[in-house]
Write a protein that holds these residues in place. Structure first.
Motif, PDB file in Angstrom:
ATOM      1  N   GLY A 159       3.227 -11.076  15.810  1.00  0.00           N
ATOM      2  CA  GLY A 159       3.946 -10.869  14.541  1.00  0.00           C
ATOM      3  C   GLY A 159       3.152 -10.003  13.589  1.00  0.00           C
ATOM      4  N   LEU A 160       3.451 -10.118  12.311  1.00  0.00           N
ATOM      5  CA  LEU A 160       2.747  -9.313  11.310  1.00  0.00           C
ATOM      6  C   LEU A 160       1.352  -9.870  11.039  1.00  0.00           C
ATOM      7  CD1 LEU A 160       5.797  -8.650  10.927  1.00  0.00           C
ATOM      8  CD2 LEU A 160       5.310  -8.309   8.522  1.00  0.00           C
ATOM      9  N   ILE A 161       1.253 -11.207  11.091  1.00  0.00           N
ATOM     10  CA  ILE A 161      -0.047 -11.834  10.830  1.00  0.00           C
ATOM     11  C   ILE A 161      -1.037 -11.428  11.925  1.00  0.00           C
ATOM     12  CG2 ILE A 161      -1.203 -14.100  10.884  1.00  0.00           C
ATOM     13  CD1 ILE A 161       1.139 -15.159   9.161  1.00  0.00           C
ATOM     14  N   GLY A 162      -0.546 -11.278  13.145  1.00  0.00           N
ATOM     15  CA  GLY A 162      -1.423 -10.876  14.249  1.00  0.00           C
ATOM     16  C   GLY A 162      -1.544  -9.375  14.426  1.00  0.00           C
ATOM     17  N   CYS A 163      -0.420  -8.675  14.315  1.00  0.00           N
ATOM     18  CA  CYS A 163      -0.416  -7.235  14.586  1.00  0.00           C
ATOM     19  C   CYS A 163      -0.773  -6.414  13.365  1.00  0.00           C
ATOM     20  CB  CYS A 163       0.967  -6.773  15.049  1.00  0.00           C
ATOM     21  SG  CYS A 163       1.452  -7.472  16.614  1.00  0.00           S
ATOM     22  N   GLY A 164      -0.456  -6.919  12.187  1.00  0.00           N
ATOM     23  CA  GLY A 164      -0.555  -6.135  10.954  1.00  0.00           C
ATOM     24  C   GLY A 164       0.832  -5.679  10.545  1.00  0.00           C
ATOM     25  N   HIS A 165       0.888  -5.124   9.327  1.00  0.00           N
ATOM     26  CA  HIS A 165       2.181  -4.751   8.755  1.00  0.00           C
ATOM     27  C   HIS A 165       2.114  -3.282   8.325  1.00  0.00           C
ATOM     28  CE1 HIS A 165       5.946  -4.917   6.806  1.00  0.00           C
ATOM     29  NE2 HIS A 165       5.656  -5.625   5.731  1.00  0.00           N
ATOM     30  N   ALA A 166       2.653  -2.419   9.195  1.00  0.00           N
ATOM     31  CA  ALA A 166       2.743  -0.992   8.865  1.00  0.00           C
ATOM     32  C   ALA A 166       4.188  -0.771   8.450  1.00  0.00           C
ATOM     33  CB  ALA A 166       2.385  -0.136  10.060  1.00  0.00           C
ATOM     34  N   VAL A 167       4.478  -1.067   7.231  1.00  0.00           N
ATOM     35  CA  VAL A 167       5.807  -1.414   6.725  1.00  0.00           C
ATOM     36  C   VAL A 167       6.989  -0.709   7.413  1.00  0.00           C
ATOM     37  CG1 VAL A 167       7.140  -1.821   4.626  1.00  0.00           C
ATOM     38  CG2 VAL A 167       4.659  -1.885   4.550  1.00  0.00           C
ATOM     39  N   GLY A 168       7.105   0.614   7.277  1.00  0.00           N
ATOM     40  CA  GLY A 168       8.250   1.298   7.884  1.00  0.00           C
ATOM     41  C   GLY A 168       8.284   1.175   9.395  1.00  0.00           C
ATOM     42  N   ALA A 169       7.106   1.003  10.010  1.00  0.00           N
ATOM     43  CA  ALA A 169       7.029   0.915  11.469  1.00  0.00           C
ATOM     44  C   ALA A 169       7.235  -0.507  11.967  1.00  0.00           C
ATOM     45  CB  ALA A 169       5.668   1.428  11.944  1.00  0.00           C
ATOM     46  N   THR A 170       7.035  -1.501  11.102  1.00  0.00           N
ATOM     47  CA  THR A 170       6.950  -2.889  11.561  1.00  0.00           C
ATOM     48  C   THR A 170       8.212  -3.372  12.270  1.00  0.00           C
ATOM     49  OG1 THR A 170       5.317  -3.449   9.882  1.00  0.00           O
ATOM     50  CG2 THR A 170       6.587  -5.266  10.801  1.00  0.00           C
ATOM     51  N   GLY A 171       9.359  -3.251  11.642  1.00  0.00           N
ATOM     52  CA  GLY A 171      10.594  -3.753  12.247  1.00  0.00           C
ATOM     53  C   GLY A 171      10.985  -2.990  13.506  1.00  0.00           C
ATOM     54  N   ILE A 172      10.518  -1.755  13.600  1.00  0.00           N
ATOM     55  CA  ILE A 172      10.787  -0.963  14.807  1.00  0.00           C
ATOM     56  C   ILE A 172       9.839  -1.405  15.915  1.00  0.00           C
ATOM     57  CG2 ILE A 172      10.841   1.394  15.742  1.00  0.00           C
ATOM     58  CD1 ILE A 172      11.621   2.301  12.861  1.00  0.00           C
ATOM     59  N   MET A 173       8.607  -1.704  15.545  1.00  0.00           N
ATOM     60  CA  MET A 173       7.656  -2.280  16.500  1.00  0.00           C
ATOM     61  C   MET A 173       8.186  -3.615  17.017  1.00  0.00           C
ATOM     62  SD  MET A 173       5.281  -4.961  16.643  1.00  0.00           S
ATOM     63  CE  MET A 173       4.522  -5.324  15.065  1.00  0.00           C
ATOM     64  N   SER A 174       8.657  -4.488  16.115  1.00  0.00           N
ATOM     65  CA  SER A 174       9.080  -5.815  16.584  1.00  0.00           C
ATOM     66  C   SER A 174      10.350  -5.722  17.426  1.00  0.00           C
ATOM     67  CB  SER A 174       9.228  -6.799  15.424  1.00  0.00           C
ATOM     68  OG  SER A 174      10.093  -6.306  14.450  1.00  0.00           O
ATOM     69  N   THR A 175      11.225  -4.764  17.110  1.00  0.00           N
ATOM     70  CA  THR A 175      12.412  -4.551  17.949  1.00  0.00           C
ATOM     71  C   THR A 175      11.977  -4.007  19.306  1.00  0.00           C
ATOM     72  OG1 THR A 175      13.701  -4.075  15.952  1.00  0.00           O
ATOM     73  CG2 THR A 175      14.663  -3.387  18.053  1.00  0.00           C
ATOM     74  N   GLY A 176      11.041  -3.081  19.306  1.00  0.00           N
ATOM     75  CA  GLY A 176      10.504  -2.532  20.552  1.00  0.00           C
ATOM     76  C   GLY A 176       9.813  -3.601  21.384  1.00  0.00           C
ATOM     77  N   GLU A 177       9.053  -4.469  20.708  1.00  0.00           N
ATOM     78  CA  GLU A 177       8.372  -5.571  21.388  1.00  0.00           C
ATOM     79  C   GLU A 177       9.380  -6.504  22.066  1.00  0.00           C
ATOM     80  OE1 GLU A 177       5.524  -7.092  22.180  1.00  0.00           O
ATOM     81  OE2 GLU A 177       4.325  -5.334  21.690  1.00  0.00           O
TER      82      GLU A 177
END
Ligand SMILES: [Zn+2]
Lengths: 164, 418
Positions: free
Chosen positions: B352-370
């Motif tokens: 999640g964000l606590i583990g991966c970090g929060h690169a705001v604009g990229a975050t939700g795309i990263m989590s969807t990709g994950e």
């Protein structure tokens, strides 16, 4: 390679100046500054009382009239901030919370000051009173809240400036 | 509307700082990775085949550039094609996936690039000699400038209001229950090579970490990151034409903006945006809000703060209102030492964000990709068991967490299952 980039870091700042009005909400700020009154607005149709004020009711698309609210209220939720933005880091720790002024249906975010700033002092349900700064500019920082029992002490202070 | 699939996934490592890359160079890297991934999956395409881009970039002050999308557009070779930027606070990523979905579902494009990037840690606070207070200040300008910014509001104090109100109503999440989320997500990140904050931490470590904003401690909060993430979305016909081997179908996109003034909300202990976004996404995907936990294999949640992940369990329909705290306690303790990739519904297997970090604009795309990688069975060491073939990603953000977006995905099997 990374070291080279480390050495070549450039300082910069983005700064814009403004001179703005608050449009239809101006009366709130003018009354706050000149007369130490807190004005909310009451919808002419549904009767909802808005604080922060809005001169139009977003629920029913009708105008809302100005109404004076009490300078007493109840804490709905709060926190104490110990780490914050560069603009406020000198003010830590500070208390903030959403306070429902008596007579309003929505809650306002404001600073909550206490001589003994601990969570239990500013928790939900605590009654608070408004303290106005002596020098006011027509801005939100012109006033703050204190627990009821500390009110007399705060207003007896020679100069109580908002710490935020 | 046409069916839309994710056919390429590219995620750069999430790092505290890239000294050797600009935001547009990071965006280029993610795009190249996504194109490489699409090719690996049978689609012989390059950037010239992409017909449009939807950009997710939250904050101009981070990038030191207003309208950063047009500069990325140039750098990634997308000149003379449509490009649209989305900026929806912390939910920018999820909202960007939703709009890229719409670009393809509507028929405007057959092959669309969904690209998020953020580079926040060029912000620098001269008084403390570190980046974070200035990053937080750049974010605070997203709060209401008249009534709320002057009160020293910031991301943590905004989110903590909802969590504290929830605690007042239900007696949870307790500080221990919030700590479980931190231990889980930092721990899961140890299996994710792209994560910024992989760490084995104990409940005591979390409880003893420095106070940020009562009762959030440092380890309850995600760190801001620099990263980029890209997805390539294709129409049904394009999937067939390209011969994509393992398309992950987007079956539901739901979003909602609730009142950005927390004090205007009927109940301050709710993230209403979550509730409306989840209901809309599940309905579109033909799933049941009251039974969602049994219909999906995993959830990549937006855990900006540990306590906010806990209350999101309720709003996303995993457990009834008021039962988020007890649920994390139960699932956490069952998994013992971790990793936390099993149980009723694994949440944030990536960290999640606590583990991966929060690169705001990229975050939700990263989590969807994950989540899509999980459905392909290609998540790597943090792969969870895929039985239902469905997953969700969750994005939330903005003043008082006013924005939310939920994406529901399914693999070929998941499309067929009831
Ligand atoms: Zn009305």
């Amino acid at each position: 390679m990374s070291e080279e980039f480390q050495d070549h870091q450039i300082r910069d700042v983005i700064k814009i100046n403004y001179k703005y009005t608050m449009g239809g909400q101006s009366k709130f700020f003018i009354e706050l500054k000149n007369n130490k009154r807190l004005l909310g607005t009451k919808c002419t149709k549904c009767g909802k009382t808005w604080m922060p004020p809005r001169i139009n009711c977003s629920d029913c698309y009708e105008p809302a009239d100005w109404v004076e609210l009490q300078q007493t209220g109840t804490i709905e939720v709060s926190t104490i901030v110990w780490y914050t933005t560069s603009a406020f880091i000198k003010a830590i720790p500070y208390g903030v919370g959403y306070i429902k002024l008596d007579g309003a249906e929505t809650a306002l975010l404001q600073g909550i000051f206490s001589e003994n700033l601990v969570p239990s002092k500013i928790k939900k349900g605590k009654r608070v009173k408004v303290v106005f700064n002596k020098r006011r500019y027509g801005k939100m920082t012109d006033f703050f809240f204190v627990p009821d029992e500390e009110y007399d002490k705060w207003i007896a202070k020679p100069e109580y400036e908002g710490g935020l | 509307m046409r069916k839309v699939a994710i056919v390429g996934i590219g995620i750069t490592p999430f790092k505290a700082r890239y000294l050797d890359k600009t935001y547009f160079e990071l965006a280029y890297d993610a795009t190249k990775l996504a194109l490489g991934d699409a090719n690996k999956n049978g689609a012989e395409i390059n950037h010239n085949n992409l017909e449009s881009t939807v950009y997710g970039i939250y904050n101009e002050l981070f990038e030191r550039q207003f309208m950063p999308d047009i500069f990325i557009n140039s750098y990634i070779g997308m000149n003379n094609k449509p490009g649209t930027r989305i900026a929806s606070g912390g939910a920018t990523g999820g909202y960007t996936v939703r709009m890229a979905y719409a670009e393809v579902a509507s028929g405007l494009s057959d092959l669309c690039l969904c690209l998020g990037v953020e580079k926040c840690n060029d912000c620098y606070d001269e008084q403390t000699g570190v980046t974070t207070p200035e990053v937080l200040n750049a974010i605070a300008y997203s709060c209401d400038m008249t009534y709320e910014y002057p009160m020293g509001v910031m991301a943590a104090s905004s989110y903590v209001s909802m969590v504290n109100a929830h605690y007042e109503e239900f007696g949870n999440p307790t500080e221990e229950q919030m700590a479980y989320v931190s231990v889980k997500n930092h721990g899961n990140a140890m299996l994710n090579p792209k994560a910024q904050s992989p760490m084995k931490v104990s409940v005591e470590n979390v409880l003893n970490s420095r106070i940020i904003c009562f009762p959030f401690k440092l380890l309850d909060c995600c760190l801001y990151s620099e990263a980029s993430a890209a997805l390539i979305l294709a129409s049904d016909d394009k999937v067939k034409e390209l011969g994509v081997e393992n398309p992950i179908w987007i079956t539901g996109v739901g979003a909602a903006n609730t009142d950005c003034f927390i004090g205007n909300r009927e109940d301050m202990g709710r993230l209403y945006s979550n509730i409306y976004a989840a209901k809309a996404a599940y309905k579109m995907a033909g799933l049941d809000y009251n039974n969602i936990k049994k219909q999906i294999d995993l959830a990549e949640l937006h855990d900006a703060f540990s306590g906010q992940e806990v209350i999101s369990y309720e709003e996303l329909g995993f457990v009834p209102f008021g039962e988020g705290g007890p649920w994390i306690e139960k699932t956490f303790e069952k998994s013992g030492e971790g990793p936390w990739l099993e149980g009723e519904l694994p949440c944030c297997p990536s960290g999640g964000l606590i583990g991966c970090g929060h690169a705001v604009g990229a975050t939700g795309i990263m989590s969807t990709g994950e989540a899509a990688l999980q459905l392909r069975g290609e998540a790597g060491k943090h792969q969870v068991t895929i039985e239902k073939g469905r997953a969700i990603s969750h994005s939330i953000g903005g003043p008082g967490a006013a924005y939310a977006a939920i994406i529901v995905m399914a693999n070929e099997e998941g499309l067929k299952k009831p």
